[in-house]
Design a protein around this motif. Structure first.
Motif, PDB file in Angstrom:
ATOM      1  N   ASN A  34       0.791  -1.225   0.000  1.00 22.18           N
ATOM      2  CA  ASN A  34       0.000   0.000   0.000  1.00 22.18           C
ATOM      3  C   ASN A  34       0.825   1.277   0.000  1.00 22.18           C
ATOM      4  O   ASN A  34       0.252   2.374  -0.037  1.00 22.18           O
ATOM      5  N   TYR A  35       2.139   1.149   0.035  1.00 17.96           N
ATOM      6  CA  TYR A  35       2.998   2.318  -0.126  1.00 17.96           C
ATOM      7  C   TYR A  35       4.117   1.956  -1.092  1.00 17.96           C
ATOM      8  O   TYR A  35       4.653   0.836  -1.054  1.00 17.96           O
ATOM      9  N   TRP A  36       4.484   2.949  -1.917  1.00 18.60           N
ATOM     10  CA  TRP A  36       5.512   2.737  -2.936  1.00 18.60           C
ATOM     11  C   TRP A  36       6.472   3.911  -2.979  1.00 18.60           C
ATOM     12  O   TRP A  36       6.094   5.052  -2.694  1.00 18.60           O
ATOM     13  N   GLY A  37       7.701   3.592  -3.367  1.00 16.45           N
ATOM     14  CA  GLY A  37       8.664   4.641  -3.648  1.00 16.45           C
ATOM     15  C   GLY A  37       8.526   5.125  -5.082  1.00 16.45           C
ATOM     16  O   GLY A  37       7.674   4.652  -5.834  1.00 16.45           O
ATOM     17  N   GLN A  38       9.415   6.049  -5.454  1.00 17.05           N
ATOM     18  CA  GLN A  38       9.342   6.647  -6.786  1.00 17.05           C
ATOM     19  C   GLN A  38      10.089   5.832  -7.833  1.00 17.05           C
ATOM     20  O   GLN A  38       9.948   6.079  -9.032  1.00 17.05           O
ATOM     21  N   GLY A  39      10.894   4.887  -7.401  1.00 16.25           N
ATOM     22  CA  GLY A  39      11.621   4.012  -8.309  1.00 16.25           C
ATOM     23  C   GLY A  39      13.035   4.477  -8.590  1.00 16.25           C
ATOM     24  O   GLY A  39      13.369   5.665  -8.466  1.00 16.25           O
ATOM     25  N   THR A  40      13.875   3.522  -8.971  1.00 23.02           N
ATOM     26  CA  THR A  40      15.248   3.812  -9.382  1.00 23.02           C
ATOM     27  C   THR A  40      15.555   2.969 -10.617  1.00 23.02           C
ATOM     28  O   THR A  40      15.223   1.787 -10.677  1.00 23.02           O
ATOM     29  N   GLN A  41      16.179   3.602 -11.603  1.00 21.45           N
ATOM     30  CA  GLN A  41      16.424   2.943 -12.890  1.00 21.45           C
ATOM     31  C   GLN A  41      17.662   2.054 -12.811  1.00 21.45           C
ATOM     32  O   GLN A  41      18.733   2.490 -12.360  1.00 21.45           O
ATOM     33  N   VAL A  42      17.515   0.836 -13.301  1.00 22.11           N
ATOM     34  CA  VAL A  42      18.637  -0.087 -13.455  1.00 22.11           C
ATOM     35  C   VAL A  42      18.730  -0.450 -14.940  1.00 22.11           C
ATOM     36  O   VAL A  42      17.752  -0.908 -15.527  1.00 22.11           O
ATOM     37  N   THR A  43      19.891  -0.213 -15.506  1.00 20.51           N
ATOM     38  CA  THR A  43      20.110  -0.534 -16.915  1.00 20.51           C
ATOM     39  C   THR A  43      21.323  -1.446 -17.027  1.00 20.51           C
ATOM     40  O   THR A  43      22.411  -1.108 -16.550  1.00 20.51           O
ATOM     41  N   VAL A  44      21.122  -2.595 -17.644  1.00 20.17           N
ATOM     42  CA  VAL A  44      22.194  -3.572 -17.817  1.00 20.17           C
ATOM     43  C   VAL A  44      22.541  -3.603 -19.304  1.00 20.17           C
ATOM     44  O   VAL A  44      21.708  -3.939 -20.139  1.00 20.17           O
ATOM     45  N   SER A  45      23.761  -3.226 -19.607  1.00 23.01           N
ATOM     46  CA  SER A  45      24.162  -3.135 -21.005  1.00 23.01           C
ATOM     47  C   SER A  45      24.967  -4.351 -21.409  1.00 23.01           C
ATOM     48  O   SER A  45      25.745  -4.905 -20.626  1.00 23.01           O
ATOM     49  N   SER A  46      24.797  -4.744 -22.655  1.00 18.16           N
ATOM     50  CA  SER A  46      25.543  -5.875 -23.188  1.00 18.16           C
ATOM     51  C   SER A  46      26.632  -5.386 -24.140  1.00 18.16           C
ATOM     52  O   SER A  46      27.442  -6.163 -24.595  1.00 18.16           O
TER      53      SER A  46
END
Length: 128
Positions: free
Chosen positions: A116-128
């Motif tokens: 019932n509660y959430w954060g704003q998020g954080t981006q994770v990018t995995v490059s090949s």
């Protein structure tokens, strides 16, 4: 009212590691379960991992089992997600959620509607 703030995302190469943090405030952190979810572009938000209020119980999605570890430090009001052996398909925005009802539950949940509660998020990018 619980506020959650994620941090620790970034760009990493295939096979690399990242540790995400989620700092909680405004509630009694050591009473409720926490979870990590992720959402890739064009996809639904999906479950990653969850941990009980005490830290004794943890549950993982099959896609991350053996690579990711969820943990918490109740003294710091923080939950962590250690991500190892990252793959391109791990690329997403990662969100932490708080499951505050009921308190002191040993049953960790994988459905996002339970949180019932959430954060704003954080981006994770995995490059090949």
């Amino acid at each position: 009212q619980v506020q959650l703030v994620e941090s620790g995302g970034g760009l990493v190469q295939v096979g690399g590691s990242l540790r995400l943090s989620c700092a909680a405030s405004g509630g009694t952190f050591n009473r409720y379960n926490m979870g990590w979810f992720r959402q890739a572009p064009g996809k639904e938000r999906e479950f990653v991992a969850a941990i009980s209020w005490s830290g004794d119980n943890a549950y993982y999605a099959d896609s991350v089992k053996g690579r990711f570890t969820i943990s918490r430090d109740n003294a710091k009001n923080t939950v962590y997600l250690q991500m190892n052996s990252l793959k391109p398909e791990d690329t997403a925005v990662y969100y932490c959620g708080a499951d505050t009802a009921p308190y002191y539950s040993s049953y960790v949940k994988s459905v996002k509607s339970a949180y019932n509660y959430w954060g704003q998020g954080t981006q994770v990018t995995v490059s090949s």
